[in-house]
Write an enzyme that holds these catalytic residues in place. Structure first.
Site, PDB file in Angstrom:
ATOM      1  CB  SER A  30      11.822   7.792  -5.007  1.00 63.75           C
ATOM      2  OG  SER A  30      10.748   8.288  -4.336  1.00 63.75           O
TER       3      SER A  30
ATOM      4  CG  ASN B   4       4.526  -3.401  -3.804  1.00 63.97           C
ATOM      5  OD1 ASN B   4       3.141  -3.627  -4.009  1.00 63.97           O
ATOM      6  ND2 ASN B   4       4.885  -2.856  -2.614  1.00 63.97           N
TER       7      ASN B   4
ATOM      8  CE  LYS C  71       4.453   1.027  -3.355  1.00 64.43           C
ATOM      9  NZ  LYS C  71       4.899   2.142  -2.724  1.00 64.43           N
TER      10      LYS C  71
ATOM     11  N   GLY D 209       7.264   6.425  -2.214  1.00 66.03           N
ATOM     12  CA  GLY D 209       6.198   7.128  -2.610  1.00 66.03           C
ATOM     13  C   GLY D 209       6.180   8.472  -3.024  1.00 66.03           C
TER      14      GLY D 209
ATOM     15  CD  GLU E  72      10.877  -1.295  -0.685  1.00 66.54           C
ATOM     16  OE1 GLU E  72      10.825  -1.015  -2.016  1.00 66.54           O
ATOM     17  OE2 GLU E  72      10.019  -1.592   0.045  1.00 66.54           O
TER      18      GLU E  72
ATOM     19  CD  GLU F 131       3.116   1.511   0.529  1.00 70.31           C
ATOM     20  OE1 GLU F 131       2.533   0.738  -0.047  1.00 70.31           O
ATOM     21  OE2 GLU F 131       4.001   2.555  -0.058  1.00 70.31           O
TER      22      GLU F 131
ATOM     23  CG  HIS G 184       5.864  -2.353   1.282  1.00 69.19           C
ATOM     24  ND1 HIS G 184       5.386  -1.185   1.671  1.00 69.19           N
ATOM     25  CD2 HIS G 184       6.784  -2.142   0.170  1.00 69.19           C
ATOM     26  CE1 HIS G 184       5.971  -0.117   0.720  1.00 69.19           C
ATOM     27  NE2 HIS G 184       6.519  -0.741  -0.017  1.00 69.19           N
TER      28      HIS G 184
HETATM   29  P1  13P Z   1       8.269   3.900  -5.079  1.00 69.99           P
HETATM   30  O1  13P Z   1       9.148   3.447  -6.141  1.00 69.99           O
HETATM   31  O2  13P Z   1       6.839   4.428  -5.971  1.00 69.99           O
HETATM   32  O3  13P Z   1       8.804   4.808  -4.400  1.00 69.99           O
HETATM   33  O4  13P Z   1       7.977   2.522  -4.247  1.00 69.99           O
HETATM   34  C1  13P Z   1       8.716   1.512  -3.870  1.00 69.99           C
HETATM   35  C2  13P Z   1       8.269   0.435  -2.933  1.00 69.99           C
HETATM   36  O5  13P Z   1       7.463   0.570  -2.134  1.00 69.99           O
HETATM   37  C3  13P Z   1       8.364  -0.849  -3.600  1.00 69.99           C
HETATM   38  O6  13P Z   1       8.048  -1.756  -2.675  1.00 69.99           O
END
Ligand code: 13P
Length: 271
Positions: free
Chosen positions: A219, A12, A14, A178, A172, A102, A100
């Site tokens: 991560s 993703n 983002k 993040g 997740e 976020e 998600h």
């Molecule tokens: P990161 O791998 O940057 O932690 O993000 C994971 C994520 O939000 C995938 O949707």
């Protein structure tokens, strides 16, 4: 189990990457993975809305599936700032990412809203990728399993087994995602995937529930991807930062695929 025939690897992007960046990235990723048979790899990229049309034109859907990062739950209406399933269909989207972390924790979406989106996505023939995960506080309080069950039971309320065949789930944990995230250990992630699997079987029966792919995200990087993918309950990886460079993502793909299929072989020999 069809789920074990393929590994699910995707990203993703983002609120990063312009149209030009996305096209460059997809062309690169497609070139780096040209030799990988898509019968064994479900490779997907979920870029921002404005890039989708150009993204679809530059890469065949059989090579890289495209997803949308969000979707409204009505076909049209007075919903300023939302995107309609009909608009996503028009640009050749296969996957719709729903819930998600976020969107839940920065933008305040609720399980009931995710449920409306899941039902709408299924009605329109998309593959909903429902993201779930506990916060650090919920983990600390020892209620992670309950939170995951609740997010699944509300998020998937009203979904019938026949529809659930088109569903993917991503675990997740909020605390793992993040720049400030700490990746889950392979044991912890696997344990939570088992909880998710059990709930899916409870909701949809053994045959359907045990075939829904469950991806880990939070991560994931070049160092931990290999150990995560060897865990029996992890069917794929949903990667953010470490996948946003096509060469680095392709390196992860090449590294984890043989490990996943070796695991599958040993699983098959047990049954
Ligand atoms: P990161 O791998 O940057 O932690 O993000 C994971 C994520 O939000 C995938 O949707």
């Amino acid at each position: 189990m069809a789920r074990l025939d393929k590994i699910y690897l995707g990203t993703n992007t983002k609120m990063y990457k312009t149209i030009a960046d996305t096209v460059d990235y997809l062309m690169g990723l497609n070139a780096f993975t040209a030799e990988v048979p898509r019968s064994r790899l479900e490779l997907f990229v979920i870029p921002s809305f404005t890039t989708l049309d150009a993204a679809r034109r530059c890469i065949p859907a059989v090579k890289i599936s495209l997803g949308a990062q969000n979707m409204g739950w009505e076909d049209e209406g007075q919903f300023t700032g939302e995107i309609s399933p009909l608009m996503l269909k028009e640009v050749g989207v296969k996957i719709v990412e729903i819930g998600h972390s976020e969107r839940r924790h920065v933008l305040g979406e609720t399980d009931l809203q995710e449920n409306k989106k899941v039902l709408c996505a299924l009605r329109h023939g998309f593959t909903p990728l429902l993201c779930i995960g506990e916060t650090a506080e919920q983990k600390e309080l020892g209620v992670s399993d309950e939170i995951l069950c609740m997010q699944l039971k509300i998020g998937l309320h009203g979904v019938i087994p026949e529809q659930a065949k088109n569903l993917w789930v991503a675990y997740e944990p909020v605390w793992a995602i993040g720049v400030n995230g700490v990746p889950a250990t392979k044991e912890y992630a696997d344990e939570k995937h088992a909880v998710i699997r059990q709930t899916l079987v409870e909701l949809f029966g053994y045959e359907v529930g045990s075939d829904i792919p469950i991806l880990y995200g939070g991560s994931v990087n070049r160092d931990n991807a290999e150990e995560l993918i060897q865990m029996p309950n992890i069917d794929g990886l949903f990667i953010g930062r470490s996948a946003w460079n096509a060469a680095s993502f392709s390196e992860i793909i090449q590294a984890v695929m043989p490990l996943f299929f070796a695991r599958k072989k040993s699983f098959k020999s047990l049954i």
